[in-house]
Design a protein around this motif. Structure first.
Motif, PDB file in Angstrom:
ATOM      1  N   GLN A  93       0.790  -1.261  -0.107  1.00 11.54           N
ATOM      2  CA  GLN A  93       0.231   0.315  -0.083  1.00 11.54           C
ATOM      3  C   GLN A  93       0.875   1.317   0.009  1.00 11.54           C
ATOM      4  N   ARG A  94       1.921   1.223   0.752  1.00 12.11           N
ATOM      5  CA  ARG A  94       2.711   2.398   0.969  1.00 12.11           C
ATOM      6  C   ARG A  94       3.667   2.642  -0.261  1.00 12.11           C
ATOM      7  N   GLY A  95       3.860   1.658  -1.141  1.00  5.01           N
ATOM      8  CA  GLY A  95       5.106   1.768  -2.182  1.00  5.01           C
ATOM      9  C   GLY A  95       6.261   1.298  -1.617  1.00  5.01           C
ATOM     10  N   GLN A  96       6.350   0.375  -0.813  1.00  2.00           N
ATOM     11  CA  GLN A  96       7.717   0.115  -0.415  1.00  2.00           C
ATOM     12  C   GLN A  96       8.044  -1.412  -0.330  1.00  2.00           C
ATOM     13  N   THR A  97       7.724  -1.912  -1.562  1.00  2.00           N
ATOM     14  CA  THR A  97       8.046  -3.238  -1.803  1.00  2.00           C
ATOM     15  C   THR A  97       9.266  -3.722  -2.161  1.00  2.00           C
ATOM     16  N   GLY A  98      10.075  -2.723  -2.571  1.00  2.00           N
ATOM     17  CA  GLY A  98      11.569  -2.962  -3.284  1.00  2.00           C
ATOM     18  C   GLY A  98      11.528  -3.278  -4.619  1.00  2.00           C
ATOM     19  N   PRO A 137      10.634  -1.262  -7.995  1.00  2.00           N
ATOM     20  CA  PRO A 137      10.404   0.105  -8.581  1.00  2.00           C
ATOM     21  C   PRO A 137       8.934   0.312  -9.011  1.00  2.00           C
ATOM     22  N   ILE A 138       8.760  -0.417 -10.053  1.00  2.00           N
ATOM     23  CA  ILE A 138       7.735  -0.227 -10.852  1.00  2.00           C
ATOM     24  C   ILE A 138       6.139  -0.635 -10.040  1.00  2.00           C
ATOM     25  N   VAL A 139       6.345  -1.445  -9.137  1.00  2.00           N
ATOM     26  CA  VAL A 139       5.187  -1.604  -8.280  1.00  2.00           C
ATOM     27  C   VAL A 139       4.895  -0.459  -7.220  1.00  2.00           C
ATOM     28  N   ASP A 140       6.137   0.274  -6.580  1.00  2.43           N
ATOM     29  CA  ASP A 140       6.008   1.100  -5.730  1.00  2.43           C
ATOM     30  C   ASP A 140       5.886   2.454  -6.395  1.00  2.43           C
ATOM     31  N   ALA A 184      10.787   1.953 -20.280  1.00  2.24           N
ATOM     32  CA  ALA A 184      12.473   1.660 -20.742  1.00  2.24           C
ATOM     33  C   ALA A 184      13.399   2.413 -20.179  1.00  2.24           C
ATOM     34  N   ASP A 185      13.103   3.785 -20.040  1.00  2.19           N
ATOM     35  CA  ASP A 185      14.112   4.774 -19.528  1.00  2.19           C
ATOM     36  C   ASP A 185      13.861   5.252 -18.008  1.00  2.19           C
ATOM     37  N   GLY A 186      12.951   4.205 -17.651  1.00  2.00           N
ATOM     38  CA  GLY A 186      12.722   4.715 -16.001  1.00  2.00           C
ATOM     39  C   GLY A 186      11.908   6.015 -15.585  1.00  2.00           C
ATOM     40  N   ALA A 187      11.453   6.428 -16.734  1.00  3.75           N
ATOM     41  CA  ALA A 187      10.873   8.022 -16.460  1.00  3.75           C
ATOM     42  C   ALA A 187      10.000   7.929 -15.385  1.00  3.75           C
ATOM     43  N   TYR A 188       8.928   6.707 -15.581  1.00  6.32           N
ATOM     44  CA  TYR A 188       7.804   6.684 -14.545  1.00  6.32           C
ATOM     45  C   TYR A 188       8.464   6.453 -13.128  1.00  6.32           C
ATOM     46  N   VAL A 189       9.232   5.708 -12.898  1.00  2.98           N
ATOM     47  CA  VAL A 189       9.912   5.222 -11.784  1.00  2.98           C
ATOM     48  C   VAL A 189      10.503   6.483 -11.166  1.00  2.98           C
ATOM     49  N   ARG A 190      11.197   7.117 -11.786  1.00  2.00           N
ATOM     50  CA  ARG A 190      12.131   8.386 -11.540  1.00  2.00           C
ATOM     51  C   ARG A 190      11.134   9.528 -11.150  1.00  2.00           C
ATOM     52  N   THR A 191       9.922   9.438 -11.682  1.00  5.15           N
ATOM     53  CA  THR A 191       9.056  10.439 -10.938  1.00  5.15           C
ATOM     54  C   THR A 191       8.392  10.090  -9.577  1.00  5.15           C
ATOM     55  N   ALA A 249      15.944   8.115  -8.726  1.00  5.14           N
ATOM     56  CA  ALA A 249      15.977   8.800  -9.882  1.00  5.14           C
ATOM     57  C   ALA A 249      17.507   8.964 -10.548  1.00  5.14           C
ATOM     58  N   ARG A 250      18.635   8.572  -9.732  1.00  7.09           N
ATOM     59  CA  ARG A 250      20.095   8.845 -10.270  1.00  7.09           C
ATOM     60  C   ARG A 250      20.435   7.528 -10.782  1.00  7.09           C
ATOM     61  N   LEU A 251      19.708   6.489 -10.457  1.00  5.56           N
ATOM     62  CA  LEU A 251      20.193   5.121 -10.856  1.00  5.56           C
ATOM     63  C   LEU A 251      20.274   5.125 -12.534  1.00  5.56           C
ATOM     64  N   PRO A 252      21.214   4.580 -13.020  1.00  7.55           N
ATOM     65  CA  PRO A 252      21.373   4.409 -14.592  1.00  7.55           C
ATOM     66  C   PRO A 252      20.165   3.427 -14.955  1.00  7.55           C
ATOM     67  N   ASP A 253      19.856   3.641 -16.245  1.00  4.47           N
ATOM     68  CA  ASP A 253      18.718   2.869 -16.820  1.00  4.47           C
ATOM     69  C   ASP A 253      18.567   1.402 -16.555  1.00  4.47           C
ATOM     70  N   ARG A 254      19.883   0.994 -16.777  1.00  5.37           N
ATOM     71  CA  ARG A 254      20.204  -0.503 -16.511  1.00  5.37           C
ATOM     72  C   ARG A 254      19.619  -1.233 -15.152  1.00  5.37           C
ATOM     73  N   TYR A 255      19.471  -0.330 -14.054  1.00  3.55           N
ATOM     74  CA  TYR A 255      19.170  -0.848 -12.941  1.00  3.55           C
ATOM     75  C   TYR A 255      18.133  -0.229 -12.159  1.00  3.55           C
ATOM     76  N   ILE A 256      17.519   0.729 -13.089  1.00  2.50           N
ATOM     77  CA  ILE A 256      16.249   1.462 -12.456  1.00  2.50           C
ATOM     78  C   ILE A 256      15.161   0.334 -12.194  1.00  2.50           C
ATOM     79  N   HIS A 257      15.063  -0.396 -12.685  1.00  5.40           N
ATOM     80  CA  HIS A 257      13.927  -1.712 -12.397  1.00  5.40           C
ATOM     81  C   HIS A 257      14.379  -2.798 -11.574  1.00  5.40           C
ATOM     82  N   ARG A 258      15.833  -2.819 -11.244  1.00  7.35           N
ATOM     83  CA  ARG A 258      16.373  -3.886 -10.362  1.00  7.35           C
ATOM     84  C   ARG A 258      17.501  -3.379  -9.656  1.00  7.35           C
ATOM     85  N   PRO A 259      17.110  -2.433  -8.700  1.00  3.71           N
ATOM     86  CA  PRO A 259      18.188  -1.719  -7.973  1.00  3.71           C
ATOM     87  C   PRO A 259      19.052  -2.723  -7.038  1.00  3.71           C
TER      88      PRO A 259
END
Ligand SMILES: Cc1cc2nc3c(=O)[nH]c(=O)nc-3n(C[C@H](O)[C@H](O)[C@H](O)COP(=O)(O)OP(=O)(O)OC[C@H]3O[C@@H](n4cnc5c(N)ncnc54)[C@H](O)[C@@H]3O)c2cc1C
Length: 493
Positions: free
Chosen positions: A328-333, A335-338, A421-428, A434-444
């Motif tokens: 519910q709080r967007g704290q699952t780890g 990124p797209i879910v959160d 793909a470029d993580g723009a939604y997650v970064r918002t 936000a400062r993670l490279p695209d490659r890791y933005i969905h798998r920190p």
């Protein structure tokens, strides 16, 4: 539209999920009959449907404010009442001395008998009572299979419904002049009496910044959407960072714009530009998913509360309140879910692709009953809708009509990489990444330590580690599914 008997009979219009003036069949028929009275009832009672969620209450407050201003411009005073319409409508009709009562039909299991009861009471009292089609383009009994039954699969439903939608859209008539009847002072309540807005705390800032409830806001959304053009809708509607969808869902839920006007406008755009045909058809099909949901709740009255597929009624869901809280709080780890859950909390809305991802994560990776997620959406969505919400959740959970198979489990990383793909939604929505490279933005959690450090991310501190391992969660869900004893057909008939 049913035609009222001619004459100058005062008529009462009961506004429900149709908070507009334009293309309002009940209002139009009442206006033809004579002076118009208008009422909205905050329906409250054990057998009067589910209490509204918080986001819906916020929207309703503003929508009613807008409607009462619009009606006032035509000399009509919107009366507000709270309680049981089975007593309020007959009492009000008597008090106002109207000859007719009009409303637009709804299709909920609880509302159909209520309407019938009121109709009987009014008719016994010698009043004319008329209900009208408006909430949908096709009423649940209009679209039938070859053998006369209801459709259980969407594609043939869409094919059969389209000509009926076109015909209903073409049948729209002009709005007659409105004249208000004189309402005695002190007859209703005030919006302030209902305290629909949140106050302690007031969490509505994000909603306020995102939406303009009311008929003008609905029209502006539709015009803005069509001005951008339907071109690309079929593809771009899946990209959460791209505002490619209409944003009309809450306006449609509250009936601030008629589904007919939306259908007509899309059809007109398609007719004016043949290059829009394909994308336009995808948009029409989305409108028809809404029609499909309404016919499901009508033909299967317990659809909103129970898994449509019988076999799922014994599904071995687990109960894990702390995992649900993290979701519910967007704290699952993940990124797209959160990102989705935070967009929902902040704005009262979530992109459809992300709704599917977060719902899949809850019912599959976390093995929580779909009704847990449905209830959270009910409370937090501005477009919370009995039909669409249950249909959406049951589709994802695999227990609904024409649903995604339960064993097809969304991989949240792959979904993120494909649709963001470029993580723009997650970064918002997850700015700490936000400062993670695209490659890791969905798998920190796969990101090398020094890259995390450069991006200012401390896993487990500034952003959570995954609350469940993807592979383990997937396997647990598949095992649970395998334990289900599938009935022969899988459907409830
Ligand atoms: C788990 C889950 C829960 C959902 N809960 C709701 C809900 O409570 N209320 C709600 O209105 N929608 C719900 N949906 C459907 C869908 O996500 C939203 O209607 C859509 O995201 C609204 O955005 P839009 O208006 O920009 O859509 P657009 O793409 O512009 O579509 C136009 C209209 O078509 C209808 N529509 C679009 N997609 C669907 C769909 N899949 N099912 C039914 N109707 C659709 C909506 O009325 C929408 O406004 C849910 C979907 C899922 C997966």
């Amino acid at each position: 539209m049913q035609v009222s008997p001619p004459g100058h009979s005062p008529a009462l219009v009961w506004f429900r999920e149709d908070l507009r003036i334009d293309d309002h069949p009940a209002l139009a028929a009442a206006a033809v009959a004579g002076p118009v009275y208008a009422v909205f009832i905050l329906e409250e009672g054990p057998d009067l449907g589910r209490p509204l969620g918080g986001a819906s209450r916020w929207w309703l407050h503003h929508s009613l404010t807008s409607l009462s201003q619009s009606l006032a411009q035509h000399g009509i005073n919107l009366i507000l009442k709270r309680g049981d319409p089975r007593t309020i409508i007959p009492d009000l009709a008597r008090e106002l001395d109207v000859a007719q009562v009009h409303w637009n039909r709804r299709y909920y299991a609880w509302s159909v008998p209520v309407d019938r009861d009121i109709k009987d009471k009014l008719r016994t009292a010698g009043l004319g009572v008329y209900s009208h089609k408006a909430q949908v383009l096709t009423e649940p009994w209009e679209v039938k299979t070859g053998s006369g039954g209801a459709f259980k699969v969407f594609t043939p439903f869409f094919r059969a419904a389209t000509p009926l939608c076109d015909a209903f859209a073409d049948a729209a008539g002009p709005m007659p002049t409105l004249n208000g009847g004189r309402v005695p002072a002190q007859i209703g309540e005030t919006l302030a009496d209902w305290a629909l807005l949140p106050s302690k705390p007031d969490w509505s800032g994000g909603l306020q910044a995102s939406w303009q409830p009311g008929e003008a806001g609905a029209r502006a959304r539709l015009d803005g959407f069509l001005a951008k053009g339907l071109k690309g809708y079929g593809h771009d509607r899946n990209l959460p960072a791209k505002p490619a969808t209409s944003g009309l869902s809450a306006h449609l839920h509250f009936g601030e714009i008629s589904i007919r006007r939306v259908w007509q406008a899309a059809r007109a755009a398609m007719a004016a530009n043949s290059a829009l045909e394909e994308d336009g058809r995808v948009f029409l099909s989305e409108l028809c998913w809404r029609e499909f949901s309404f016919q499901l709740i009508y033909h299967y009255p317990d659809f909103p509360e129970h898994s449509w597929k019988e076999a799922f009624r014994s599904f071995p869901w687990t109960s894990d309140p702390s995992a649900v809280r993290a979701w519910q709080r967007g704290q699952t780890g993940y990124p797209i879910v959160d990102a989705g859950m935070r967009q929902l909390w902040k704005t009262g809305w979530m992109h459809n692709r992300v709704r599917m991802i977060v719902a899949s994560f809850l019912v599959k990776h976390l093995l929580q009953d779909w009704r847990v997620g449905e209830a959270w959406f009910w409370d937090t969505l501005v477009d919370a809708d009995v039909a669409n919400n249950a249909a959406g959740w049951q589709w994802v959970a695999g227990c609904g009509a024409d649903a995604a198979p339960y064993f097809r489990i969304f991989n949240p990383m792959a979904q993120g990489e494909k649709f963001d793909a470029d993580g723009a939604y997650v970064r918002t929505w997850v700015p700490e990444l936000a400062r993670l490279p695209d490659r890791y933005i969905h798998r920190p959690f796969e990101c090398p330590t020094h890259v995390l450090a450069q991006a200012g991310v401390r896993l487990g501190q500034t952003y959570p580690l995954p609350i469940v391992n993807h592979e383990k969660g997937r396997k647990r869900a598949l095992d649970a599914f395998a334990s289900l004893k599938e009935t022969a057909s899988g459907d409830p008939a």
